[in-house]
Design a protein around this motif. Sequence first.
Motif, PDB file in Angstrom:
ATOM      1  N   PHE A   1      54.274 -64.727  74.266  1.00 52.78           N
ATOM      2  CA  PHE A   1      54.406 -63.419  73.615  1.00 52.78           C
ATOM      3  C   PHE A   1      52.987 -62.917  73.327  1.00 52.78           C
ATOM      4  O   PHE A   1      52.487 -63.005  72.219  1.00 52.78           O
ATOM      5  CB  PHE A   1      55.222 -63.564  72.331  1.00 52.78           C
ATOM      6  N   PRO A   2      52.298 -62.416  74.372  1.00 52.79           N
ATOM      7  CA  PRO A   2      50.881 -62.074  74.263  1.00 52.79           C
ATOM      8  C   PRO A   2      50.535 -61.048  73.182  1.00 52.79           C
ATOM      9  O   PRO A   2      49.395 -60.983  72.738  1.00 52.79           O
ATOM     10  CB  PRO A   2      50.531 -61.529  75.648  1.00 52.79           C
ATOM     11  N   ALA A   3      51.504 -60.270  72.736  1.00 54.79           N
ATOM     12  CA  ALA A   3      51.224 -59.299  71.672  1.00 54.79           C
ATOM     13  C   ALA A   3      51.141 -59.961  70.304  1.00 54.79           C
ATOM     14  O   ALA A   3      50.707 -59.338  69.341  1.00 54.79           O
ATOM     15  CB  ALA A   3      52.290 -58.209  71.659  1.00 54.79           C
ATOM     16  N   ALA A   4      51.525 -61.230  70.208  1.00 52.87           N
ATOM     17  CA  ALA A   4      51.489 -61.950  68.924  1.00 52.87           C
ATOM     18  C   ALA A   4      50.146 -62.657  68.776  1.00 52.87           C
ATOM     19  O   ALA A   4      49.896 -63.686  69.403  1.00 52.87           O
ATOM     20  CB  ALA A   4      52.638 -62.952  68.845  1.00 52.87           C
ATOM     21  N   GLY A   5      49.292 -62.072  67.958  1.00 50.76           N
ATOM     22  CA  GLY A   5      47.989 -62.675  67.713  1.00 50.76           C
ATOM     23  C   GLY A   5      48.046 -63.687  66.583  1.00 50.76           C
ATOM     24  O   GLY A   5      49.056 -63.815  65.884  1.00 50.76           O
ATOM     25  N   ASN A   6      46.928 -64.393  66.384  1.00 56.11           N
ATOM     26  CA  ASN A   6      46.879 -65.419  65.338  1.00 56.11           C
ATOM     27  C   ASN A   6      46.319 -64.903  64.015  1.00 56.11           C
ATOM     28  O   ASN A   6      46.176 -65.659  63.065  1.00 56.11           O
ATOM     29  CB  ASN A   6      46.071 -66.626  65.812  1.00 56.11           C
ATOM     30  N   GLY A   7      45.957 -63.632  63.946  1.00 54.02           N
ATOM     31  CA  GLY A   7      45.482 -63.056  62.694  1.00 54.02           C
ATOM     32  C   GLY A   7      43.998 -63.222  62.447  1.00 54.02           C
ATOM     33  O   GLY A   7      43.517 -62.960  61.349  1.00 54.02           O
ATOM     34  N   VAL A   8      43.254 -63.640  63.477  1.00 55.54           N
ATOM     35  CA  VAL A   8      41.799 -63.775  63.360  1.00 55.54           C
ATOM     36  C   VAL A   8      41.165 -62.764  64.309  1.00 55.54           C
ATOM     37  O   VAL A   8      41.334 -62.855  65.531  1.00 55.54           O
ATOM     38  CB  VAL A   8      41.319 -65.209  63.691  1.00 55.54           C
ATOM     39  N   SER A   9      40.448 -61.805  63.758  1.00 51.84           N
ATOM     40  CA  SER A   9      39.827 -60.746  64.549  1.00 51.84           C
ATOM     41  C   SER A   9      38.820 -61.322  65.536  1.00 51.84           C
ATOM     42  O   SER A   9      37.944 -62.105  65.167  1.00 51.84           O
ATOM     43  CB  SER A   9      39.126 -59.748  63.625  1.00 51.84           C
ATOM     44  N   LEU A  10      38.934 -60.931  66.800  1.00 55.97           N
ATOM     45  CA  LEU A  10      38.000 -61.398  67.815  1.00 55.97           C
ATOM     46  C   LEU A  10      36.616 -60.812  67.575  1.00 55.97           C
ATOM     47  O   LEU A  10      35.600 -61.498  67.742  1.00 55.97           O
ATOM     48  CB  LEU A  10      38.506 -61.022  69.209  1.00 55.97           C
ATOM     49  N   ALA A  11      36.545 -59.554  67.146  1.00 55.19           N
ATOM     50  CA  ALA A  11      35.263 -58.889  66.931  1.00 55.19           C
ATOM     51  C   ALA A  11      34.499 -59.463  65.733  1.00 55.19           C
ATOM     52  O   ALA A  11      33.312 -59.763  65.825  1.00 55.19           O
ATOM     53  CB  ALA A  11      35.478 -57.390  66.738  1.00 55.19           C
ATOM     54  N   ALA A  12      35.195 -59.647  64.610  1.00 52.86           N
ATOM     55  CA  ALA A  12      34.525 -60.085  63.388  1.00 52.86           C
ATOM     56  C   ALA A  12      34.611 -61.596  63.170  1.00 52.86           C
ATOM     57  O   ALA A  12      33.823 -62.165  62.424  1.00 52.86           O
ATOM     58  CB  ALA A  12      35.121 -59.364  62.181  1.00 52.86           C
ATOM     59  N   GLY A  13      35.600 -62.247  63.783  1.00 57.05           N
ATOM     60  CA  GLY A  13      35.784 -63.678  63.569  1.00 57.05           C
ATOM     61  C   GLY A  13      36.359 -64.002  62.204  1.00 57.05           C
ATOM     62  O   GLY A  13      36.327 -65.144  61.762  1.00 57.05           O
ATOM     63  N   LEU A  14      36.896 -62.990  61.538  1.00 55.51           N
ATOM     64  CA  LEU A  14      37.443 -63.164  60.190  1.00 55.51           C
ATOM     65  C   LEU A  14      38.960 -62.965  60.205  1.00 55.51           C
ATOM     66  O   LEU A  14      39.498 -62.295  61.088  1.00 55.51           O
ATOM     67  CB  LEU A  14      36.811 -62.156  59.227  1.00 55.51           C
ATOM     68  N   ASN A  15      39.610 -63.526  59.204  1.00 52.97           N
ATOM     69  CA  ASN A  15      41.054 -63.325  59.068  1.00 52.97           C
ATOM     70  C   ASN A  15      41.362 -61.856  58.825  1.00 52.97           C
ATOM     71  O   ASN A  15      40.646 -61.182  58.074  1.00 52.97           O
ATOM     72  CB  ASN A  15      41.609 -64.135  57.900  1.00 52.97           C
ATOM     73  N   ILE A  16      42.413 -61.364  59.440  1.00 57.17           N
ATOM     74  CA  ILE A  16      42.882 -59.998  59.204  1.00 57.17           C
ATOM     75  C   ILE A  16      43.716 -60.036  57.933  1.00 57.17           C
ATOM     76  O   ILE A  16      44.764 -60.666  57.889  1.00 57.17           O
ATOM     77  CB  ILE A  16      43.706 -59.492  60.396  1.00 57.17           C
ATOM     78  N   THR A  17      43.240 -59.386  56.890  1.00 58.35           N
ATOM     79  CA  THR A  17      43.928 -59.426  55.593  1.00 58.35           C
ATOM     80  C   THR A  17      44.595 -58.100  55.247  1.00 58.35           C
ATOM     81  O   THR A  17      45.217 -57.991  54.198  1.00 58.35           O
ATOM     82  CB  THR A  17      42.948 -59.804  54.476  1.00 58.35           C
ATOM     83  N   THR A  18      44.463 -57.121  56.117  1.00 57.12           N
ATOM     84  CA  THR A  18      45.033 -55.796  55.840  1.00 57.12           C
ATOM     85  C   THR A  18      46.325 -55.554  56.600  1.00 57.12           C
ATOM     86  O   THR A  18      46.768 -54.417  56.703  1.00 57.12           O
ATOM     87  CB  THR A  18      44.018 -54.701  56.206  1.00 57.12           C
ATOM     88  N   ASN A  19      46.937 -56.625  57.129  1.00 55.97           N
ATOM     89  CA  ASN A  19      48.177 -56.426  57.879  1.00 55.97           C
ATOM     90  C   ASN A  19      49.309 -56.012  56.952  1.00 55.97           C
ATOM     91  O   ASN A  19      49.290 -56.281  55.759  1.00 55.97           O
ATOM     92  CB  ASN A  19      48.552 -57.682  58.663  1.00 55.97           C
ATOM     93  N   ASP A  20      50.285 -55.351  57.533  1.00 59.71           N
ATOM     94  CA  ASP A  20      51.463 -54.902  56.799  1.00 59.71           C
ATOM     95  C   ASP A  20      52.536 -55.979  56.914  1.00 59.71           C
ATOM     96  O   ASP A  20      53.013 -56.253  58.014  1.00 59.71           O
ATOM     97  CB  ASP A  20      51.956 -53.585  57.400  1.00 59.71           C
ATOM     98  N   PRO A  21      52.940 -56.613  55.812  1.00 63.70           N
ATOM     99  CA  PRO A  21      53.934 -57.683  55.903  1.00 63.70           C
ATOM    100  C   PRO A  21      55.292 -57.208  56.414  1.00 63.70           C
ATOM    101  O   PRO A  21      56.086 -58.007  56.889  1.00 63.70           O
ATOM    102  CB  PRO A  21      54.037 -58.220  54.479  1.00 63.70           C
ATOM    103  N   THR A  22      55.537 -55.889  56.367  1.00 61.50           N
ATOM    104  CA  THR A  22      56.823 -55.391  56.855  1.00 61.50           C
ATOM    105  C   THR A  22      56.825 -55.144  58.368  1.00 61.50           C
ATOM    106  O   THR A  22      57.821 -54.679  58.906  1.00 61.50           O
ATOM    107  CB  THR A  22      57.240 -54.100  56.118  1.00 61.50           C
ATOM    108  N   ASP A  23      55.715 -55.453  59.052  1.00 58.52           N
ATOM    109  CA  ASP A  23      55.697 -55.327  60.511  1.00 58.52           C
ATOM    110  C   ASP A  23      56.761 -56.225  61.151  1.00 58.52           C
ATOM    111  O   ASP A  23      57.399 -55.837  62.119  1.00 58.52           O
ATOM    112  CB  ASP A  23      54.329 -55.715  61.085  1.00 58.52           C
ATOM    113  N   ALA A  24      56.922 -57.435  60.643  1.00 56.02           N
ATOM    114  CA  ALA A  24      57.850 -58.392  61.251  1.00 56.02           C
ATOM    115  C   ALA A  24      58.742 -59.092  60.229  1.00 56.02           C
ATOM    116  O   ALA A  24      59.472 -60.002  60.566  1.00 56.02           O
ATOM    117  CB  ALA A  24      57.069 -59.430  62.046  1.00 56.02           C
TER     118      ALA A  24
END
Length: 76
Positions: free
Chosen positions: A38-61
């Motif tokens: 499921f290539p659209a499912a990322g691990n939550g670590v930004s490739l550009a910054a190398g940091l965890n994505i903390t601004t995600n919307d929990p209601t996405d899934a």
Amino acid sequence: MLTIPMIGWVAKLGPGRTILASYNTNKYGPQSATDPWFPAAGNGVSLAAGLNITTNDPTDANLPPTQIFRRVGCGI
């Protein structure tokens, strides 16, 4: 089998019962790893910054369980 939500969220399905990703690469950009099936499912670590994505919307899934879900899910 009994399902008891313990973290305050339960998974939801998309239109036509499609699966959803909490860190969708289309929404949150390239990430350091994705699910090979499921290539659209990322691990939550930004490739550009190398940091965890903390601004995600929990209601996405996910969605918070309702009171009726808690009663039915626990067999009460």
